[in-house]
Scaffold this active site. Structure first.
Site, mmCIF file in Angstrom:
data_model
loop_
_atom_site.group_PDB
_atom_site.id
_atom_site.type_symbol
_atom_site.label_atom_id
_atom_site.label_comp_id
_atom_site.label_asym_id
_atom_site.label_seq_id
_atom_site.Cartn_x
_atom_site.Cartn_y
_atom_site.Cartn_z
ATOM 1 N N ASP A 121 1.225 -1.129 0.252
ATOM 2 C CA ASP A 121 -0.155 -0.110 -0.081
ATOM 3 C C ASP A 121 1.372 1.329 -0.001
ATOM 4 O OD1 ASP A 121 -2.114 2.043 0.609
ATOM 5 O OD2 ASP A 121 -3.381 -0.236 0.608
ATOM 6 N N HIS A 164 -3.205 6.175 2.865
ATOM 7 C CA HIS A 164 -4.319 4.987 3.029
ATOM 8 C C HIS A 164 -4.508 3.730 3.652
ATOM 9 C CE1 HIS A 164 -5.524 1.684 -0.234
ATOM 10 N NE2 HIS A 164 -6.516 2.039 -0.290
ATOM 11 N N SER A 210 -11.165 -0.623 -1.215
ATOM 12 C CA SER A 210 -10.159 -0.633 -0.391
ATOM 13 C C SER A 210 -10.453 -1.370 0.917
ATOM 14 C CB SER A 210 -9.611 0.398 -0.448
ATOM 15 O OG SER A 210 -8.928 1.194 -1.603
#
Length: 462
Positions: free
Chosen positions: A80, A118, A290
């Site tokens: 990620d 994120h 996600s």
């Protein structure tokens, strides 16, 4: 004062009996025992709709979350962005056992990256306090940061490099059941024989692979790595909304669907820790496939902690078998929602004690007036002693920790309720009394405080 506490672990295949007993002793033995029902340790009363839906897929109002407390350490590979400094919230979750981060860079890439939002949110959905589904599971985290510079943009090449590094790390550090979470994908229809081969290698190495379906509101089979969800051991996750239908976002975005999608998980306004300041009580939110894939990766880690010998295909099968499928046929709109079960749910007589618990202690699961006798804790000659009953038809004197139905049980010990080890002590069964055998388990006291818990583990799902 010497304190004793007794608990039974709760998990998908485990049993929780919340009892607390306090023993007081002077130089000459005098003792007071109390058995006080308490709430499960693994509970978040106000967890938000997403975690609530993981417990009760059919409830549109549930916002509480009870998570299983498991004991076998597992490893999360998170490909990620980077992750914001985690000291504040990793300290709030003692089950986050370690954290390593590696930069994955192409030629000419900057050596540093400020992109952390994120990855921070995804990790918080897996192990974060108050937002993580696997907060009760001991997890070792390895983060591969594939986003260079200051923008949330990367390439397939960096993703492939990161998977290659995962394979190397897994080979160099064997022993921990592992899950690889890839909560990012290409937004262009594409295929890649090299990426496919790397994912095949990961599954063959025993790593369960979780990938997001993508947010193009199209067929997941047209995008990578989502397309590889058709493979056993690769779990492609779509996002569901608060209505249990595939999530639809703004501007034409929405969860990809189709045959490549194995499971769905909440992906609409999912509560996460705030990536700008990731600490308990400070929240943000995330949308799309996600967060759905992160929650599913957490469920996979829980399954592996409970069943460390599971292959990736068996993990996928277990999650699919326990998923909540809507009763009404919805055709292409059908969603099978990932579920995190806090423990054996069957309670035939609805007396608050599960059938598994009552069977272990030799009680009657069909009679609400009959509950298991309290487990007694005492201090005797410098030893902590548990006294309890075991069902006579389950107890095997030749191998007492393996029950007749294939279940196993053991006593674990801690001095701080954080780090647990198997207790080494003396097990002494008594004479059969009707349907029960009285049992005592004694361990030497090693300090001013000792906590004991019994773990009962039914046989793995076949």
């Amino acid at each position: 004062m010497t304190e004793f506490a007794h608990r039974i672990s709760r998990g998908i295949f485990r049993l929780l009996l919340p009892l607390l007993a306090v023993g007081q002793a002077s130089a000459e033995l005098s003792m007071v025992d109390r058995s006080i029902p308490v709430d499960p340790d693994g509970a978040v009363a106000d967890a938000g709709w997403a975690l609530g839906r993981l417990n009760k897929g059919d409830s549109m109002t549930n916002a509480s979350f009870v998570y299983p407390e498991t004991t076998t350490p597992v490893r999360l590979y998170l490909i990620d962005t980077g992750v914001a400094p985690i000291a504040s919230w990793s300290e709030a979750n003692p089950n986050l056992k370690s954290f390593r981060s590696h930069l994955v860079r192409a030629t000419g890439d900057p050596a540093t990256s400020s992109v952390v939002a994120h990855g921070t949110q995804m990790l918080s959905l897996i192990v974060g306090p108050e937002t993580g589904a696997a907060v009760g599971t001991p997890v070792h985290v390895v983060n591969y940061n594939i986003y260079p510079g200051t923008t949330a943009s990367t390439t397939l090449g960096r993703l492939q490099d990161a998977i290659f590094e995962v394979l190397e790390d897994h080979e160099a550090n064997p022993g921990l059941p592992s899950v690889l979470c890839i909560a990012n994908s290409s937004s262009y229809q594409a295929s890649s024989a090299f990426l496919e081969s790397l994912i095949d290698d990961a599954v063959e190495a025993g790593i369960t692979v979780v990938v997001s379906a993508g947010n193009e509101k199209a067929s997941a089979a047209s995008y990578i790595p989502a397309a590889y969800g058709s493979k056993d051991g690769v779990i492609c996750v779509g996002a569901s909304g608060t209505d249990n239908l595939p999530w639809v976002g703004a501007g034409g975005s929405g969860s990809n669907t189709g045959a490549a999608v194995d499971l769905y998980a909440p992906g609409q306004n999912v509560r996460t820790l705030n990536p700008a300041d990731p600490r308990p009580g400070n929240f943000s939110s995330s949308n799309g496939t996600s967060p759905a894939s992160a929650l599913t990766a957490a469920a996979a880690l829980i399954q592996l902690s409970l069943n460390p010998s599971f292959t990736p295909a068996q993990v996928e099968e277990a999650l699919t078998a326990t998923a909540y499928a809507p009763v009404a046929a919805r055709g292409a709109s059908a969603t099978a929602l990932v579920q995190v079960q806090p423990g054996p749910e069957a309670d035939s007589d609805q007396d608050g004690s599960s059938d598994v618990l009552e069977k272990f202690f030799g009680s009657d699961p069909a009679n609400p007036a009959v509950k298991p006798a309290p487990v007694l804790l005492s201090r005797v000659s410098g030893q902590a002693r548990l006294s309890f009953n075991v069902a006579a038809d389950l107890f095997n004197p030749a191998d007492p920790h393996v029950l007749a139905d294939g279940s196993t049980w053991k006593v674990r010990i801690s001095d701080d309720l954080k780090e647990w080890s198997d207790a080494v002590g003396i097990l002494a069964p008594g004479q059969t009394n009707g349907d029960q055998i009285p049992v005592t388990f004694s361990v030497p006291e090693a300090g001013p405080r000792v906590f004991l818990k019994i773990e009962v583990t039914p046989p793995p799902v076949q």
